[in-house]
Motif scaffolding. Structure first.
Motif, PDB file in Angstrom:
ATOM      1  N   VAL A 161       0.833  -1.270  -0.014  1.00 57.74           N
ATOM      2  CA  VAL A 161       0.131  -0.120  -0.207  1.00 57.74           C
ATOM      3  C   VAL A 161       0.912   1.231   0.101  1.00 57.74           C
ATOM      4  N   LEU A 162       0.802   2.012  -1.187  1.00 56.99           N
ATOM      5  CA  LEU A 162       1.769   3.272  -1.162  1.00 56.99           C
ATOM      6  C   LEU A 162       1.212   4.391  -0.307  1.00 56.99           C
ATOM      7  N   TRP A 163       2.216   4.885   0.282  1.00 61.55           N
ATOM      8  CA  TRP A 163       1.691   6.262   1.002  1.00 61.55           C
ATOM      9  C   TRP A 163       2.253   7.527   0.350  1.00 61.55           C
ATOM     10  N   ALA A 164       1.486   8.602  -0.074  1.00 62.08           N
ATOM     11  CA  ALA A 164       2.063   9.787  -0.695  1.00 62.08           C
ATOM     12  C   ALA A 164       1.429  11.126  -0.104  1.00 62.08           C
ATOM     13  N   ALA A 165       2.139  12.089  -0.332  1.00 67.24           N
ATOM     14  CA  ALA A 165       1.507  13.388   0.311  1.00 67.24           C
ATOM     15  C   ALA A 165       1.212  14.259  -1.079  1.00 67.24           C
ATOM     16  N   PRO A 166       0.090  14.459  -1.259  1.00 64.27           N
ATOM     17  CA  PRO A 166      -0.289  15.233  -2.562  1.00 64.27           C
ATOM     18  C   PRO A 166       0.183  16.752  -2.451  1.00 64.27           C
ATOM     19  N   GLU A 167       0.541  17.156  -1.315  1.00 64.37           N
ATOM     20  CA  GLU A 167       1.188  18.648  -1.094  1.00 64.37           C
ATOM     21  C   GLU A 167       2.503  18.724  -1.537  1.00 64.37           C
ATOM     22  N   GLY A 168       3.182  17.867  -1.490  1.00 73.02           N
ATOM     23  CA  GLY A 168       4.576  17.878  -1.758  1.00 73.02           C
ATOM     24  C   GLY A 168       5.336  18.261  -0.688  1.00 73.02           C
ATOM     25  N   THR A 169       5.034  19.154  -0.024  1.00 71.62           N
ATOM     26  CA  THR A 169       5.768  19.793   0.954  1.00 71.62           C
ATOM     27  C   THR A 169       5.044  19.920   2.238  1.00 71.62           C
ATOM     28  N   ARG A 170       5.690  20.206   3.617  1.00 79.89           N
ATOM     29  CA  ARG A 170       5.037  20.235   4.641  1.00 79.89           C
ATOM     30  C   ARG A 170       4.278  21.925   4.799  1.00 79.89           C
ATOM     31  N   SER A 171       3.243  21.787   5.208  1.00 81.42           N
ATOM     32  CA  SER A 171       2.398  22.728   5.723  1.00 81.42           C
ATOM     33  C   SER A 171       2.821  23.390   7.194  1.00 81.42           C
ATOM     34  N   ARG A 172       3.111  24.769   7.284  1.00 85.16           N
ATOM     35  CA  ARG A 172       3.476  25.366   8.531  1.00 85.16           C
ATOM     36  C   ARG A 172       2.164  25.261   9.413  1.00 85.16           C
ATOM     37  N   SER A 173       1.226  25.782   8.741  1.00 85.37           N
ATOM     38  CA  SER A 173      -0.096  26.126   9.561  1.00 85.37           C
ATOM     39  C   SER A 173      -0.987  24.892   9.776  1.00 85.37           C
ATOM     40  N   GLY A 174      -0.725  23.692   8.861  1.00 83.44           N
ATOM     41  CA  GLY A 174      -1.540  22.729   8.994  1.00 83.44           C
ATOM     42  C   GLY A 174      -2.702  22.846   8.070  1.00 83.44           C
ATOM     43  N   GLU A 175      -3.027  23.878   7.440  1.00 80.54           N
ATOM     44  CA  GLU A 175      -3.999  24.074   6.444  1.00 80.54           C
ATOM     45  C   GLU A 175      -3.364  23.396   5.091  1.00 80.54           C
ATOM     46  N   LEU A 176      -4.287  22.855   4.244  1.00 81.09           N
ATOM     47  CA  LEU A 176      -3.741  22.156   2.963  1.00 81.09           C
ATOM     48  C   LEU A 176      -3.148  23.222   2.080  1.00 81.09           C
ATOM     49  N   LEU A 177      -2.071  22.898   1.425  1.00 82.49           N
ATOM     50  CA  LEU A 177      -1.350  23.478   0.293  1.00 82.49           C
ATOM     51  C   LEU A 177      -1.840  23.029  -0.897  1.00 82.49           C
ATOM     52  N   PRO A 178      -1.456  23.764  -2.177  1.00 82.01           N
ATOM     53  CA  PRO A 178      -2.028  23.139  -3.423  1.00 82.01           C
ATOM     54  C   PRO A 178      -1.459  21.851  -3.466  1.00 82.01           C
ATOM     55  N   PHE A 179      -2.241  20.850  -4.278  1.00 81.93           N
ATOM     56  CA  PHE A 179      -1.769  19.574  -4.715  1.00 81.93           C
ATOM     57  C   PHE A 179      -0.756  19.659  -5.893  1.00 81.93           C
ATOM     58  N   LYS A 180      -0.006  18.700  -5.907  1.00 84.48           N
ATOM     59  CA  LYS A 180       0.676  18.419  -7.211  1.00 84.48           C
ATOM     60  C   LYS A 180       0.050  17.144  -7.788  1.00 84.48           C
ATOM     61  N   LYS A 181       0.547  17.166  -9.292  1.00 92.52           N
ATOM     62  CA  LYS A 181      -0.101  16.123  -9.988  1.00 92.52           C
ATOM     63  C   LYS A 181       0.521  14.843 -10.007  1.00 92.52           C
ATOM     64  N   GLY A 182       1.809  14.716  -9.466  1.00 97.30           N
ATOM     65  CA  GLY A 182       2.554  13.399  -9.466  1.00 97.30           C
ATOM     66  C   GLY A 182       1.863  12.109  -8.939  1.00 97.30           C
ATOM     67  N   CYS A 183       1.420  12.070  -7.574  1.00 99.80           N
ATOM     68  CA  CYS A 183       0.730  11.144  -7.380  1.00 99.80           C
ATOM     69  C   CYS A 183      -0.610  10.761  -7.816  1.00 99.80           C
ATOM     70  N   PHE A 184      -1.320  11.650  -8.392  1.00 97.22           N
ATOM     71  CA  PHE A 184      -2.421  11.549  -9.126  1.00 97.22           C
ATOM     72  C   PHE A 184      -2.312  10.876 -10.439  1.00 97.22           C
ATOM     73  N   HIS A 185      -1.081  11.158 -11.278  1.00 98.97           N
ATOM     74  CA  HIS A 185      -0.761  10.415 -12.172  1.00 98.97           C
ATOM     75  C   HIS A 185      -0.571   8.687 -12.168  1.00 98.97           C
ATOM     76  N   LEU A 186       0.210   8.685 -10.847  1.00 99.49           N
ATOM     77  CA  LEU A 186       0.429   7.395 -10.490  1.00 99.49           C
ATOM     78  C   LEU A 186      -0.570   6.454 -10.077  1.00 99.49           C
ATOM     79  N   ALA A 187      -1.684   7.400  -9.389  1.00 93.73           N
ATOM     80  CA  ALA A 187      -2.973   6.593  -9.243  1.00 93.73           C
ATOM     81  C   ALA A 187      -3.988   6.111 -10.411  1.00 93.73           C
ATOM     82  N   LEU A 188      -3.717   7.062 -11.462  1.00 93.38           N
ATOM     83  CA  LEU A 188      -4.328   6.844 -12.634  1.00 93.38           C
ATOM     84  C   LEU A 188      -3.564   5.709 -13.565  1.00 93.38           C
ATOM     85  N   ASP A 189      -2.117   5.795 -13.619  1.00 95.70           N
ATOM     86  CA  ASP A 189      -1.408   4.866 -14.189  1.00 95.70           C
ATOM     87  C   ASP A 189      -1.553   3.485 -13.691  1.00 95.70           C
TER      88      ASP A 189
END
Length: 248
Positions: free
Chosen positions: A155-183
């Motif tokens: 079971v793969l674990w990935a962070a779609p934000e790509g980097t850590r959020s200082r405030s705990g609020e969601l950062l913009p998502f990156k496409k990489g792990c979604f490409h992987l999910a589709l692939d």
């Protein structure tokens, strides 16, 4: 049950050093155990699963972190391919996930981690995959290996934000792990960890001891039901579910 305020404290400099040194020693001990068992051909996936949870539990005890789980993970042994997409607000997201979630979970690692002596080799032996998106031939080989691992029960674990959020609020998502999910036609399991940013704020060494965090598991999303050109819709749906789990 919430941790009382009297049990929550900011770590002194001496305690911070102790946490860092202890974390390094615990990680090194598990790495060396993996390496020698692999050399003797006595390393299997079940043992690595125990090691990842043992390592994670030891790191959490060093900062007296308590974990509560809200929701239920799917049956990861049903033969489908799964990828956990989780919020990322602390270095402790990964050990918390290992402790809170079932299955043979492996982090989708950055290729830079494989250059670290001892750790890099350990991660390869322990089936931690990486996708190199900068080199097409390597990316295709990495993708084929990741899919094979998922089909075998990883079971793969990935962070779609790509980097850590200082405030705990969601950062913009990156496409990489979604490409992987589709692939890989994977089932996405949205996960949000509340309160984790208080334990070790991003880009700092200010440990806060005795914190309680909660891991919220959402309803799965079958990426196989999305066409490749529908990647933005898949990203939006996943973000909406994770934001709801986070309470935003």
């Amino acid at each position: 049950m919430p941790v009382s305020a009297s049990l929550t404290e900011s770590a002194t400099l001496l305690r911070r050093i102790g946490v860092v040194v202890g974390s390094v020693l615990v990680t090194l001990a598990y790495c060396l155990d993996v390496l020698w068992r692999a050399a003797l051909r006595r390393l299997d996936r079940a043992r690595v699963d125990r090691y990842t949870r043992g390592w994670a539990g030891a790191l959490l005890r060093l900062v007296r972190l308590e974990v509560a789980v809200v929701g239920r993970a799917p049956d990861f042994s049903d033969g489908r391919r799964y990828i956990i997409l989780c919020t990322h607000a602390s270095h402790y997201d990964i050990p918390v996930s290992f402790v809170a979630l079932p299955g043979s979970i492996r982090m989708l690692a950055k290729s830079e981690l494989y250059r670290i002596p001892v750790l890099g080799l350990t991660m390869r032996l322990a089936e931690f995959p990486s996708i190199n998106r900068h080199k097409r031939d390597q990316a295709l080989a990495d993708l084929a290996r990741a899919r094979q691992m998922m089909e075998s029960g990883i079971v793969l674990w990935a962070a779609p934000e790509g980097t850590r959020s200082r405030s705990g609020e969601l950062l913009p998502f990156k496409k990489g792990c979604f490409h992987l999910a589709l692939d890989t036609e994977a089932v996405i399991v949205p996960v949000a960890i509340r309160g984790i940013h208080k334990v070790l704020p991003a880009r700092s060494w200010r440990f806060n001891l005795g914190q309680q965090v909660s891991v919220h598991i959402g309803e799965p999303i079958d990426a196989a039901s999305y066409a490749r050109e529908a990647l933005p819709e898949l990203m939006a749906e996943t973000r909406q579910r994770i934001a709801a789990l986070l309470g935003e």
